[in-house]
Design a protein around this motif. Structure first.
Motif, PDB file in Angstrom:
ATOM      1  N   LEU A 199      28.011  35.035  47.990  1.00 45.06           N
ATOM      2  CA  LEU A 199      26.905  34.111  48.190  1.00 45.06           C
ATOM      3  C   LEU A 199      27.282  33.080  49.247  1.00 45.06           C
ATOM      4  N   ALA A 200      26.278  32.406  49.792  1.00 48.24           N
ATOM      5  CA  ALA A 200      26.555  31.342  50.752  1.00 48.24           C
ATOM      6  C   ALA A 200      27.376  30.229  50.105  1.00 48.24           C
ATOM      7  N   SER A 201      27.183  30.013  48.808  1.00 51.84           N
ATOM      8  CA  SER A 201      27.901  28.967  48.079  1.00 51.84           C
ATOM      9  C   SER A 201      29.304  29.387  47.671  1.00 51.84           C
ATOM     10  N   GLY A 202      29.642  30.660  47.864  1.00 52.66           N
ATOM     11  CA  GLY A 202      30.956  31.156  47.505  1.00 52.66           C
ATOM     12  C   GLY A 202      30.867  32.464  46.750  1.00 52.66           C
ATOM     13  N   PRO A 203      31.949  33.228  46.714  1.00 55.02           N
ATOM     14  CA  PRO A 203      31.922  34.535  46.064  1.00 55.02           C
ATOM     15  C   PRO A 203      31.876  34.421  44.542  1.00 55.02           C
ATOM     16  N   VAL A 204      31.229  35.405  43.930  1.00 51.10           N
ATOM     17  CA  VAL A 204      31.136  35.524  42.474  1.00 51.10           C
ATOM     18  C   VAL A 204      31.695  36.891  42.096  1.00 51.10           C
ATOM     19  N   LEU A 205      32.626  36.904  41.143  1.00 51.05           N
ATOM     20  CA  LEU A 205      33.263  38.142  40.686  1.00 51.05           C
ATOM     21  C   LEU A 205      32.812  38.404  39.252  1.00 51.05           C
ATOM     22  N   ILE A 206      32.003  39.457  39.081  1.00 49.96           N
ATOM     23  CA  ILE A 206      31.404  39.789  37.785  1.00 49.96           C
ATOM     24  C   ILE A 206      32.229  40.902  37.166  1.00 49.96           C
ATOM     25  N   SER A 207      32.679  40.711  35.936  1.00 50.73           N
ATOM     26  CA  SER A 207      33.822  41.430  35.387  1.00 50.73           C
ATOM     27  C   SER A 207      33.591  42.859  34.945  1.00 50.73           C
ATOM     28  N   GLY A 208      32.310  43.272  34.684  1.00 52.25           N
ATOM     29  CA  GLY A 208      32.179  44.478  33.876  1.00 52.25           C
ATOM     30  C   GLY A 208      32.886  44.211  32.555  1.00 52.25           C
ATOM     31  N   ASP A 209      33.672  45.165  32.069  1.00 50.29           N
ATOM     32  CA  ASP A 209      34.459  44.928  30.853  1.00 50.29           C
ATOM     33  C   ASP A 209      35.954  44.856  31.159  1.00 50.29           C
ATOM     34  N   GLN A 210      36.289  44.316  32.348  1.00 52.04           N
ATOM     35  CA  GLN A 210      37.696  44.075  32.611  1.00 52.04           C
ATOM     36  C   GLN A 210      38.269  43.140  31.543  1.00 52.04           C
ATOM     37  N   TYR A 211      37.458  42.148  31.174  1.00 47.83           N
ATOM     38  CA  TYR A 211      37.731  41.295  30.031  1.00 47.83           C
ATOM     39  C   TYR A 211      36.444  41.182  29.215  1.00 47.83           C
ATOM     40  N   HIS A 212      36.573  40.778  27.938  1.00 50.13           N
ATOM     41  CA  HIS A 212      35.402  40.635  27.085  1.00 50.13           C
ATOM     42  C   HIS A 212      35.100  39.190  26.715  1.00 50.13           C
ATOM     43  N   PHE A 213      36.110  38.316  26.765  1.00 50.82           N
ATOM     44  CA  PHE A 213      35.910  36.894  26.469  1.00 50.82           C
ATOM     45  C   PHE A 213      37.090  36.122  27.051  1.00 50.82           C
ATOM     46  N   THR A 214      36.958  34.800  27.081  1.00 49.73           N
ATOM     47  CA  THR A 214      37.915  33.970  27.806  1.00 49.73           C
ATOM     48  C   THR A 214      39.349  34.153  27.326  1.00 49.73           C
ATOM     49  N   HIS A 236      43.904  44.310  35.756  1.00 48.23           N
ATOM     50  CA  HIS A 236      44.002  42.868  35.508  1.00 48.23           C
ATOM     51  C   HIS A 236      44.631  42.175  36.712  1.00 48.23           C
ATOM     52  N   ASP A 237      45.718  42.740  37.197  1.00 48.65           N
ATOM     53  CA  ASP A 237      46.437  42.142  38.316  1.00 48.65           C
ATOM     54  C   ASP A 237      45.561  42.076  39.561  1.00 48.65           C
ATOM     55  N   ARG A 238      44.854  43.166  39.863  1.00 42.89           N
ATOM     56  CA  ARG A 238      43.990  43.155  41.052  1.00 42.89           C
ATOM     57  C   ARG A 238      42.846  42.160  40.889  1.00 42.89           C
ATOM     58  N   PHE A 239      42.235  42.151  39.705  1.00 48.95           N
ATOM     59  CA  PHE A 239      41.118  41.238  39.442  1.00 48.95           C
ATOM     60  C   PHE A 239      41.557  39.791  39.660  1.00 48.95           C
ATOM     61  N   GLU A 240      42.699  39.416  39.098  1.00 48.03           N
ATOM     62  CA  GLU A 240      43.156  38.033  39.196  1.00 48.03           C
ATOM     63  C   GLU A 240      43.529  37.661  40.625  1.00 48.03           C
ATOM     64  N   LYS A 241      44.118  38.576  41.359  1.00 53.25           N
ATOM     65  CA  LYS A 241      44.473  38.276  42.744  1.00 53.25           C
ATOM     66  C   LYS A 241      43.223  38.150  43.617  1.00 53.25           C
ATOM     67  N   LEU A 242      42.230  38.991  43.368  1.00 53.08           N
ATOM     68  CA  LEU A 242      40.957  38.844  44.080  1.00 53.08           C
ATOM     69  C   LEU A 242      40.332  37.487  43.791  1.00 53.08           C
ATOM     70  N   ALA A 243      40.274  37.130  42.512  1.00 54.67           N
ATOM     71  CA  ALA A 243      39.665  35.858  42.126  1.00 54.67           C
ATOM     72  C   ALA A 243      40.389  34.682  42.785  1.00 54.67           C
ATOM     73  N   LYS A 244      41.729  34.727  42.793  1.00 55.64           N
ATOM     74  CA  LYS A 244      42.514  33.628  43.372  1.00 55.64           C
ATOM     75  C   LYS A 244      42.379  33.578  44.887  1.00 55.64           C
ATOM     76  N   ASN A 245      42.554  34.722  45.534  1.00 62.04           N
ATOM     77  CA  ASN A 245      42.575  34.729  46.995  1.00 62.04           C
ATOM     78  C   ASN A 245      41.207  34.422  47.597  1.00 62.04           C
ATOM     79  N   LEU A 246      40.147  34.850  46.916  1.00 64.96           N
ATOM     80  CA  LEU A 246      38.795  34.598  47.408  1.00 64.96           C
ATOM     81  C   LEU A 246      38.200  33.304  46.874  1.00 64.96           C
ATOM     82  N   LYS A 247      38.939  32.652  45.937  1.00 68.23           N
ATOM     83  CA  LYS A 247      38.426  31.461  45.256  1.00 68.23           C
ATOM     84  C   LYS A 247      37.061  31.760  44.637  1.00 68.23           C
ATOM     85  N   ALA A 248      36.993  32.905  43.963  1.00 64.32           N
ATOM     86  CA  ALA A 248      35.728  33.387  43.415  1.00 64.32           C
ATOM     87  C   ALA A 248      35.427  32.756  42.057  1.00 64.32           C
TER      88      ALA A 248
END
Length: 270
Positions: A199-214, A236-248
């Motif tokens: 998004l223009a406001s920043g990336p959003v990473l939607i999990s599917g069922d990579q995780y189910h709750f916090t 898990h490792d790829r998801f977290e690195k994507l989230a961190k590197n993209l500030k998603a």
């Protein structure tokens, strides 16, 4: 004809701006209410972490608009449950996706793509309501769908060749402009995917069922029903690195607190 179409300006021949350099259409993201599930948590960790615990999880799905094209991400629980009391399994649905879409002037026929994170019933329950959409499904998941009887009623149109199907191996650039990507994260199922929306406001990473709750994300837990523990941990490792590197902004699809990070329908995130 070359992709560099010519313009004649003041008698000079100048190359047009390449398509790749054209301004990208604004992408919008809407959250949809696609049901709730009452679950026992003992199977949500293969290390016995949640023994005796229960929780109500959300079954969320999402609409992405890119210009005049639409992607529906997951389809929640069975639409036949809409407006009824919880069933014996504790599943509830207030209203169907189609009903929600009608409030913003859309019909199922307006949806160009339905992207499925994985084949479980709480992510494919209203798939049959979108028979004209191109189904985007992980190829490894499709190999299971073809031989797994519980999936047949939901996937029948595509299994019989009546619907458009695109099997996804690895990542998938949905609209071809880099704005929306299916992210290959096997382990929960064989061909499980998450969704990255820029998004223009920043990336959003939607999990599917990579995780189910916090808490599941915090400890990097692996449900006992996941098909491959090693693949899950690698994802898990790829998801977290994507989230961190993209500030998603991370949205865990079953976590009500995460879903509320996005505006309430019919407002959009841009």
């Amino acid at each position: 004809m070359s992709i560099y179409r010519c313009l004649i300006v003041a008698g000079m021949v100048l190359p047009a701006v390449p398509a790749a350099a054209q301004p990208r259409l604004q992408v919008e993201l809407l959250r949809l209410d696609c049901g709730t599930l009452d679950v026992k948590l003992e199977n949500f960790s293969d290390t016995g972490m949640y023994a005796g615990q229960k929780r109500t999880l959300a079954a969320s799905c999402y609409l992405v608009r890119n210009g005049d094209r639409y992607l529906l991400w997951d389809t929640g629980v069975d639409g036949a449950l809409a407006g009824k009391p919880k069933d014996k399994q504790g599943t509830f649905l207030k209203e169907t996706i189609a009903t929600q879409l009608s409030r913003i002037g859309l019909k199922p026929s307006n949806i160009n793509y339905v992207g499925i994170s994985h084949y479980h019933y709480d992510h494919t329950g209203q798939l049959t309501d979108f028979p004209n959409a191109t189904l985007l499904q992980g190829k490894a998941d499709w190999d299971i769908v073809k031989v797994w009887p519980p999936a047949e009623p939901r996937y029948r149109r595509w299994l019989t060749g009546g619907g458009r199907l695109e099997l996804v191996e690895g990542d998938k650039d949905v609209f071809g402009d880099g704005s929306v990507r299916m992210i290959d994260l096997p382990g929960h199922t064989e061909g499980h995917h998450a969704l990255l929306v820029k998004l223009a406001s920043g990336p959003v990473l939607i999990s599917g069922d990579q995780y189910h709750f916090t808490e599941n994300r915090t400890v990097g837990g692996v449900p006992s029903f996941n098909v491959n523990r090693a693949d899950t941990l690698a994802s898990h490792d790829r998801f977290e690195k994507l989230a961190k590197n993209l500030k998603a902004k991370v949205i865990i699809q079953h976590e009500p607190a995460d879903i509320s990070k996005l505006p309430a329908f019919p407002e959009t995130a841009k």
